[in-house]
Every structure is written in C-alpha cells, then in structure tokens.
Design a protein around this motif. Structure first.
Motif, PDB file in Angstrom:
ATOM      1  N   CYS A 183       1.078  -0.892   0.002  1.00  0.00           N
ATOM      2  CA  CYS A 183      -0.026   0.023   0.185  1.00  0.00           C
ATOM      3  C   CYS A 183       0.873   0.950   0.311  1.00  0.00           C
ATOM      4  O   CYS A 183       1.874   1.857   1.149  1.00  0.00           O
ATOM      5  CB  CYS A 183      -0.278   0.157   0.796  1.00  0.00           C
ATOM      6  SG  CYS A 183      -1.865   1.263   1.183  1.00  0.00           S
ATOM      7  N   TYR A 184       0.621   2.207  -1.168  1.00  0.00           N
ATOM      8  CA  TYR A 184       1.736   2.891  -0.538  1.00  0.00           C
ATOM      9  C   TYR A 184       0.825   4.349  -0.865  1.00  0.00           C
ATOM     10  O   TYR A 184       1.416   5.995  -0.569  1.00  0.00           O
ATOM     11  CB  TYR A 184       2.441   3.772  -2.716  1.00  0.00           C
ATOM     12  CG  TYR A 184       3.011   2.179  -3.280  1.00  0.00           C
ATOM     13  CD1 TYR A 184       4.775   2.262  -2.750  1.00  0.00           C
ATOM     14  CD2 TYR A 184       2.436   1.462  -3.863  1.00  0.00           C
ATOM     15  CE1 TYR A 184       4.995   1.455  -3.373  1.00  0.00           C
ATOM     16  CE2 TYR A 184       3.512   0.570  -4.208  1.00  0.00           C
ATOM     17  CZ  TYR A 184       4.837   0.144  -3.826  1.00  0.00           C
ATOM     18  OH  TYR A 184       5.706  -0.597  -4.117  1.00  0.00           O
ATOM     19  N   ARG A 189      -7.950  -3.787   1.969  1.00  0.00           N
ATOM     20  CA  ARG A 189      -8.193  -4.623   2.457  1.00  0.00           C
ATOM     21  C   ARG A 189      -7.884  -5.518   2.317  1.00  0.00           C
ATOM     22  O   ARG A 189      -8.278  -5.801   0.784  1.00  0.00           O
ATOM     23  CB  ARG A 189      -9.556  -4.894   3.088  1.00  0.00           C
ATOM     24  CG  ARG A 189     -10.296  -5.852   3.175  1.00  0.00           C
ATOM     25  CD  ARG A 189     -11.605  -5.766   4.142  1.00  0.00           C
ATOM     26  NE  ARG A 189     -12.171  -6.307   2.703  1.00  0.00           N
ATOM     27  CZ  ARG A 189     -13.628  -5.303   2.896  1.00  0.00           C
ATOM     28  NH1 ARG A 189     -14.060  -5.574   3.894  1.00  0.00           N
ATOM     29  NH2 ARG A 189     -14.097  -6.287   1.672  1.00  0.00           N
ATOM     30  N   VAL A 190      -7.296  -6.463   2.508  1.00  0.00           N
ATOM     31  CA  VAL A 190      -6.397  -7.918   1.564  1.00  0.00           C
ATOM     32  C   VAL A 190      -7.170  -8.700   2.155  1.00  0.00           C
ATOM     33  O   VAL A 190      -7.035  -9.455   3.386  1.00  0.00           O
ATOM     34  CB  VAL A 190      -4.376  -7.598   2.218  1.00  0.00           C
ATOM     35  CG1 VAL A 190      -4.426  -9.078   1.214  1.00  0.00           C
ATOM     36  CG2 VAL A 190      -4.457  -7.209   1.701  1.00  0.00           C
ATOM     37  N   ASN A 191      -7.934 -10.116   1.213  1.00  0.00           N
ATOM     38  CA  ASN A 191      -8.004 -11.193   1.848  1.00  0.00           C
ATOM     39  C   ASN A 191      -7.495 -12.483   2.108  1.00  0.00           C
ATOM     40  O   ASN A 191      -7.185 -12.139   0.120  1.00  0.00           O
ATOM     41  CB  ASN A 191      -9.960 -11.282   0.945  1.00  0.00           C
ATOM     42  CG  ASN A 191     -10.625 -10.639   2.037  1.00  0.00           C
ATOM     43  OD1 ASN A 191     -10.679  -9.050   1.446  1.00  0.00           O
ATOM     44  ND2 ASN A 191     -11.044 -11.110   3.376  1.00  0.00           N
ATOM     45  N   HIS A 201      -0.683   3.229   4.459  1.00  0.00           N
ATOM     46  CA  HIS A 201       0.487   3.935   4.069  1.00  0.00           C
ATOM     47  C   HIS A 201       1.673   3.708   3.947  1.00  0.00           C
ATOM     48  O   HIS A 201       2.231   3.571   5.400  1.00  0.00           O
ATOM     49  CB  HIS A 201       0.473   5.301   4.132  1.00  0.00           C
ATOM     50  CG  HIS A 201       1.615   6.251   3.784  1.00  0.00           C
ATOM     51  ND1 HIS A 201       2.395   6.225   2.050  1.00  0.00           N
ATOM     52  CD2 HIS A 201       2.632   6.222   3.680  1.00  0.00           C
ATOM     53  CE1 HIS A 201       3.298   7.054   2.452  1.00  0.00           C
ATOM     54  NE2 HIS A 201       3.545   6.447   3.345  1.00  0.00           N
ATOM     55  N   GLY A 202       2.037   2.755   2.903  1.00  0.00           N
ATOM     56  CA  GLY A 202       3.446   2.192   3.555  1.00  0.00           C
ATOM     57  C   GLY A 202       3.838  -0.048   4.205  1.00  0.00           C
ATOM     58  O   GLY A 202       5.630   0.086   4.399  1.00  0.00           O
ATOM     59  N   GLN A 203       2.893  -0.064   4.078  1.00  0.00           N
ATOM     60  CA  GLN A 203       2.496  -1.757   4.279  1.00  0.00           C
ATOM     61  C   GLN A 203       2.308  -1.952   3.603  1.00  0.00           C
ATOM     62  O   GLN A 203       1.878  -1.893   2.448  1.00  0.00           O
ATOM     63  CB  GLN A 203       1.933  -1.399   6.010  1.00  0.00           C
ATOM     64  CG  GLN A 203       1.900  -0.962   7.162  1.00  0.00           C
ATOM     65  CD  GLN A 203       0.788  -1.021   8.487  1.00  0.00           C
ATOM     66  OE1 GLN A 203       0.146  -1.496   7.152  1.00  0.00           O
ATOM     67  NE2 GLN A 203       0.713  -1.336   9.668  1.00  0.00           N
ATOM     68  N   SER A 204       3.326  -3.805   3.707  1.00  0.00           N
ATOM     69  CA  SER A 204       3.265  -4.219   2.757  1.00  0.00           C
ATOM     70  C   SER A 204       2.729  -5.907   3.203  1.00  0.00           C
ATOM     71  O   SER A 204       3.236  -6.160   4.705  1.00  0.00           O
ATOM     72  CB  SER A 204       4.374  -4.543   2.075  1.00  0.00           C
ATOM     73  OG  SER A 204       5.460  -5.376   2.232  1.00  0.00           O
ATOM     74  N   VAL A 205       2.535  -6.465   2.428  1.00  0.00           N
ATOM     75  CA  VAL A 205       2.256  -7.940   3.504  1.00  0.00           C
ATOM     76  C   VAL A 205       2.303  -8.948   2.497  1.00  0.00           C
ATOM     77  O   VAL A 205       2.532  -9.031   1.185  1.00  0.00           O
ATOM     78  CB  VAL A 205       1.072  -8.485   3.928  1.00  0.00           C
ATOM     79  CG1 VAL A 205       0.176  -8.402   2.577  1.00  0.00           C
ATOM     80  CG2 VAL A 205       0.791  -9.778   4.595  1.00  0.00           C
ATOM     81  N   ALA A 215       6.093  -5.921   5.773  1.00  0.00           N
ATOM     82  CA  ALA A 215       7.931  -5.421   6.098  1.00  0.00           C
ATOM     83  C   ALA A 215       6.982  -3.851   5.677  1.00  0.00           C
ATOM     84  O   ALA A 215       6.157  -3.568   5.138  1.00  0.00           O
ATOM     85  CB  ALA A 215       8.695  -6.055   4.960  1.00  0.00           C
ATOM     86  N   LEU A 216       8.202  -2.516   6.298  1.00  0.00           N
ATOM     87  CA  LEU A 216       7.316  -1.470   5.931  1.00  0.00           C
ATOM     88  C   LEU A 216       8.426  -1.458   4.426  1.00  0.00           C
ATOM     89  O   LEU A 216       8.843  -1.249   4.442  1.00  0.00           O
ATOM     90  CB  LEU A 216       8.496  -0.892   6.915  1.00  0.00           C
ATOM     91  CG  LEU A 216       7.642  -0.870   8.201  1.00  0.00           C
ATOM     92  CD1 LEU A 216       7.999   0.032   9.272  1.00  0.00           C
ATOM     93  CD2 LEU A 216       6.077  -0.628   8.091  1.00  0.00           C
TER      94      LEU A 216
END
Length: 299
Positions: A183-184, A189-191, A201-205, A215-216
């Motif tokens: 997410c930039y 929302r991730v399913n 903002h700034g998060q990833s999975v 991770a950031l």
C-alpha cells in the motif's frame, strides 16, 4: 454507401471472386465474420405467390401493394445489417476487456473511471466496462500497480487472494504460490484464504505456502516502475522467473542450492549487471549460449 452495398451483397453471397478477395482483405473483415456467425440463422420466408394472389383477389376493395421479388435480398441484408450493428454495440459493451503486458514489456492504461493501471511484464487484466462505476472489479494474473480514483469499492481478484479499496495507490503481485500486496497511499483490505487484514500507507504483506510476513516500504511507488526488480526473501527460481519476464529471455539453472533466499534489487534495464549480481550472490557462472538464452552453472 459502397461499403454498405458490398456488405449486403457479401451477406447474400453475391460478390464476384475479385470483389470477395478485396472484401476479405479489408481491415473490418474479421469483425464482419463474427457478426455473420450471429446472424446466419436468420432467414426471410420464401414467398408463396399463389397464396398471395388468391388473398389479393379476395380483397377486391383493397389496392394491392406489390413488392418486387428482386428486392428480397435487400430486405434481408438491411435487417441483418441493422441487427449486426446492435450486436456489435452489445459486444463492445458487455464482452470483457483484456489488457496484457508481454514478457519484456509494460502496459499502462486507464479504466472507465480514470483509475490508472500499470501492468508489469508477463501480466494480464480482465474487466467489464458495462456498469463499471457501480461494479469496479477486475481480475489480475501477474503484477500491476493501481492508482484508483475515488468512488465505490474497487476490487482486484487474483487466484491467490483479493484486494479491496475505495481510493488509493497500491501494488498487487500474484505469481505461482506467492501473493504480495503493498500500500503506497490510503488503506487496502487484503483477503487471503481465511485471513483478512488492513494495510495502510507504507505497509506490505506477503503470503507464500501458507506463511505470512510483513514489511515496511519507504518508496512512493513500485521499484519495477523505475526499472528496479525488488525481491524480498525469494528463492533463486522465483528470482530467475522474474528476470526472464523482464528481459524476455530463457534461463537454465544447473545448481544444487535452490533454497537460499534473496533480498535486494536487480536492474530491469541492464541484463549484464543483473547476471553479474546473480552470479556473485550464488557463486554461479553465466554463459550466454544464444541471443535469448542464458545458462547458469556452478563454479
């Protein structure tokens, strides 16, 4: 008018060999063929001349209206042509749109609501234009960056999971058994399987083989859009798969260790540097056996 006349005569199989050859060489012939498949079943009933004459004689007070038989083909052609226009409109309106990015390419396009999509190499998106503003949903194979206009919920469906947003910027990657979402801007929302989580903002999975790790991210957009291939704990097979997509080449790996994980970046616009980094990291030797084939052997 000449074009419509040729179309009508073609539908009635009334073109000469020369005219037919010229018609088939035209830019719209493939479209007309598809239309004809939908309309070939239409038939104009044959006229029963005796029954018509008997009916006219019985109605003495009614002035008969005679329709020359030679115009029969024109009526049929006109009806088919009008129907064909309707079918063409319906096909454009309801048949899903497909956007692709071949190996070694990227594709940028706008959705009906002016949302921007950038497809990474070896990726494909399918969506329907009809009623788009009320049903903003598309299917992704591969990787894409989205800059979504505000509006109703926007959904990206992959074979591994789904991402839902309202208006934001994010990246989705679904390759084999690995699912990455970054997410930039805004919130997504991730399913994935039976899990659901919110990224800001700034998060990833990342999900891979049932495992999840986060991770950031400091970047404002995906590195691949700046010709940098970014990897986060990926094995060499996944790494080489991505290099093949970006450079449109074939790579053969002859190595025993294929489980070591790689975190870092490779250039997407300089193959020699990318090969050198891979060789140094995994103690391999790269051999270019043809213009588009590389073999990695252990040193």
């Amino acid at each position: 008018m000449k074009k419509n006349d040729l179309l009508a005569r073609w539908l009635c199989n009334d073109l000469s060999e020369k005219e037919l050859a010229e018609f088939e060489a035209g830019p719209d012939f493939e479209k007309y063929q598809k239309i004809k498949q939908y309309t070939d079943h239409l038939e104009v009933d044959e006229l029963d001349e005796n029954a018509m004459l008997s009916n006219i004689l019985q109605q003495k007070k009614i002035t008969p209206k005679v329709i020359p038989l030679y115009k029969k083909w024109a009526f049929r052609a006109t009806a088919i042509f009008v129907l064909a226009l309707g079918i063409t409109f319906a096909m454009k309106k309801f048949i899903p749109e497909t956007q692709t990015a071949n190996f070694g390419e990227r594709t940028t396009f706008m959705l009906p609501d002016n949302s921007e999509v950038v497809l990474n190499s070896g990726s494909e998106i399918n969506y329907k234009k009809w009623n788009w503003n009320n049903n903003r949903r598309l299917e992704l194979e591969g990787e894409a960056y989205f800059k979504v206009s505000k509006g109703r919920r926007f959904e990206v469906q992959t074979n591994l999971g789904k991402v839902s947003v309202l208006g934001t910027q994010f990246n989705v990657k679904a390759r084999k058994n690995r699912f990455d979402v970054v997410c930039y801007e805004g919130r997504v929302r991730v399913n994935y399987a039976n899990k659901q989580l919110i990224l800001t903002h700034g998060q990833s999975v990342t999900f891979e083989d049932g495992e999840q790790f986060s991770a950031l991210v400091k970047a404002s957009k995906p590195e691949w859009m700046d010709n940098q291939i970014c990897f986060n704990k990926e094995n060499i097979k996944s790494l080489l798969d991505e290099v093949q997509r970006q450079y449109n080449i074939t790579i053969e790996l002859n190595a025993k260790d294929t489980t070591s994980l790689f975190t870092g970046k490779l250039p997407a616009d300089d193959l020699n540097v990318a090969l050198q980094i891979i060789s140094t990291t995994y103690h391999l030797e790269a051999k270019k056996v043809s213009e588009n084939k590389i073999i990695f052997d252990e040193k």
